[in-house]
Design an enzyme around this catalytic site. Structure first.
Site, PDB file in Angstrom:
ATOM      1  N   LYS A  27      -5.872   5.924  -9.935  1.00 47.84           N
ATOM      2  CA  LYS A  27      -4.555   6.384  -9.148  1.00 47.84           C
ATOM      3  C   LYS A  27      -3.500   5.847  -9.888  1.00 47.84           C
ATOM      4  O   LYS A  27      -3.198   4.584 -10.049  1.00 47.84           O
ATOM      5  CB  LYS A  27      -4.728   5.807  -7.797  1.00 47.84           C
ATOM      6  N   SER A  30       2.174   4.164   3.125  1.00 47.88           N
ATOM      7  CA  SER A  30       2.570   4.006   1.865  1.00 47.88           C
ATOM      8  C   SER A  30       3.193   5.469   1.554  1.00 47.88           C
ATOM      9  O   SER A  30       4.453   5.486   1.049  1.00 47.88           O
ATOM     10  CB  SER A  30       1.948   3.604   0.770  1.00 47.88           C
ATOM     11  N   ARG A  32      -5.290   3.067  12.082  1.00 49.87           N
ATOM     12  CA  ARG A  32      -4.191   3.552  12.784  1.00 49.87           C
ATOM     13  C   ARG A  32      -4.629   4.724  13.637  1.00 49.87           C
ATOM     14  O   ARG A  32      -3.959   4.831  14.548  1.00 49.87           O
ATOM     15  CB  ARG A  32      -3.214   4.303  11.606  1.00 49.87           C
ATOM     16  N   HIS A  67       1.517  -2.582   7.312  1.00 51.23           N
ATOM     17  CA  HIS A  67       0.755  -3.727   6.446  1.00 51.23           C
ATOM     18  C   HIS A  67       1.075  -4.993   6.662  1.00 51.23           C
ATOM     19  O   HIS A  67       0.193  -5.912   6.933  1.00 51.23           O
ATOM     20  CB  HIS A  67       1.023  -3.731   4.964  1.00 51.23           C
TER      21      HIS A  67
HETATM   22  P1  ADP Z   1      -1.828   3.219   2.988  1.00 56.95           P
HETATM   23  O1  ADP Z   1      -2.818   4.122   3.665  1.00 56.95           O
HETATM   24  O2  ADP Z   1      -0.395   3.193   3.638  1.00 56.95           O
HETATM   25  O3  ADP Z   1      -1.585   3.824   1.488  1.00 56.95           O
HETATM   26  P2  ADP Z   1      -3.517   1.215   1.946  1.00 56.95           P
HETATM   27  O4  ADP Z   1      -4.301   2.004   1.278  1.00 56.95           O
HETATM   28  O5  ADP Z   1      -2.817   0.115   1.140  1.00 56.95           O
HETATM   29  O6  ADP Z   1      -2.443   2.060   2.661  1.00 56.95           O
HETATM   30  O7  ADP Z   1      -4.246   0.489   3.274  1.00 56.95           O
HETATM   31  C1  ADP Z   1      -4.624  -0.846   3.201  1.00 56.95           C
HETATM   32  C2  ADP Z   1      -5.038  -1.103   4.532  1.00 56.95           C
HETATM   33  O8  ADP Z   1      -3.825  -1.270   5.667  1.00 56.95           O
HETATM   34  C3  ADP Z   1      -6.131  -0.204   5.067  1.00 56.95           C
HETATM   35  O9  ADP Z   1      -7.117  -0.944   6.060  1.00 56.95           O
HETATM   36  C4  ADP Z   1      -5.083   0.806   6.001  1.00 56.95           C
HETATM   37  O10 ADP Z   1      -5.995   1.222   7.134  1.00 56.95           O
HETATM   38  C5  ADP Z   1      -4.268  -0.423   6.707  1.00 56.95           C
HETATM   39  N1  ADP Z   1      -2.750   0.273   7.020  1.00 56.95           N
HETATM   40  C6  ADP Z   1      -2.213   1.058   6.376  1.00 56.95           C
HETATM   41  N2  ADP Z   1      -1.055   1.409   7.042  1.00 56.95           N
HETATM   42  C7  ADP Z   1      -1.045   0.758   7.971  1.00 56.95           C
HETATM   43  C8  ADP Z   1      -0.433   0.649   9.351  1.00 56.95           C
HETATM   44  N3  ADP Z   1       0.793   1.491   9.580  1.00 56.95           N
HETATM   45  N4  ADP Z   1      -0.769  -0.167  10.181  1.00 56.95           N
HETATM   46  C9  ADP Z   1      -1.908  -0.785  10.382  1.00 56.95           C
HETATM   47  N5  ADP Z   1      -2.759  -0.685   9.257  1.00 56.95           N
HETATM   48  C10 ADP Z   1      -2.324  -0.104   8.148  1.00 56.95           C
END
Ligand code: ADP
Length: 163
Positions: free
Chosen positions: A41, A128, A90, A17
């Site tokens: 959630k 996460s 990703r 992130h």
């Molecule tokens: P997670 O999938 O880790 O629970 P979130 O729902 O908080 O994450 O995702 C928020 C945004 O960050 C989404 O657009 C997700 O695709 C992106 N994201 C999550 N992890 C990564 C990563 N390792 N690299 C790039 N983008 C990411």
């Protein structure tokens, strides 16, 4: 002024992130990182705690601000005068859902663009949820979450497991 929003759950913020935050902040005048509140959630951290963790790891990026909102993203973007939503991709598996979301957001707010940034190669495996899973097994978290919050995430996981 160009304003973008980077929405997510951030439970907790990972190095993946943070990489997207830094790269997106370089493209816009202002970047609002927004913890989207989804009452169904229940997370490891409360929404307020997620905001605090994000603030800690972005403190040195002047054009980044952190917020939390229960609003629909398309409406929140209008409220903030944002012209763009930033998403990290990703793998191909992220794409289908994100593409659908981008189209819905454009339908609800026709001025709103979605920009996809590809994950840095060494973070493509990172989420996460995998971070939380590893914390359960006492794997050191420094490769997965920013240094400043690694101990806090580990401690919360231990707490939750009642150790
Ligand atoms: P997670 O999938 O880790 O629970 P979130 O729902 O908080 O994450 O995702 C928020 C945004 O960050 C989404 O657009 C997700 O695709 C992106 N994201 C999550 N992890 C990564 C990563 N390792 N690299 C790039 N983008 C990411």
């Amino acid at each position: 002024m160009s304003i973008a929003i980077y929405p997510g759950s951030f439970d907790p913020v990972t190095r993946g992130h943070l990489d997207i935050i830094k790269r997106a902040a370089a493209q816009f005048d202002r970047l609002i990182v927004c913890v989207m509140v989804n009452s169904e959630k229940k997370g490891l951290f409360s929404h307020e705690e997620r905001v605090a963790l994000l603030q800690k790891v972005t403190a040195d990026i002047p054009n980044v601000e952190v917020d939390a909102s229960p609003m629909l993203l398309a409406e929140y973007a209008k409220l903030k005068n944002a012209s763009c939503v930033v998403k990290g991709l990703r793998a191909l598996s992220d794409f289908e859902k994100e593409f659908q979301m981008a189209m819905i957001n454009r339908k609800l707010n026709p001025g709103l663009e979605t920009m996809f940034l590809s994950a840095r190669q060494n973070y493509t495996y990172l989420s996460s949820s995998i971070t939380k899973e590893l914390a359960m097994y006492h794997v050191p978290l420094t490769d997965f979450v920013p240094d400043e919050i690694a101990e806090e995430v580990q401690a919360r996981m231990e707490d939750q497991l009642g150790r």
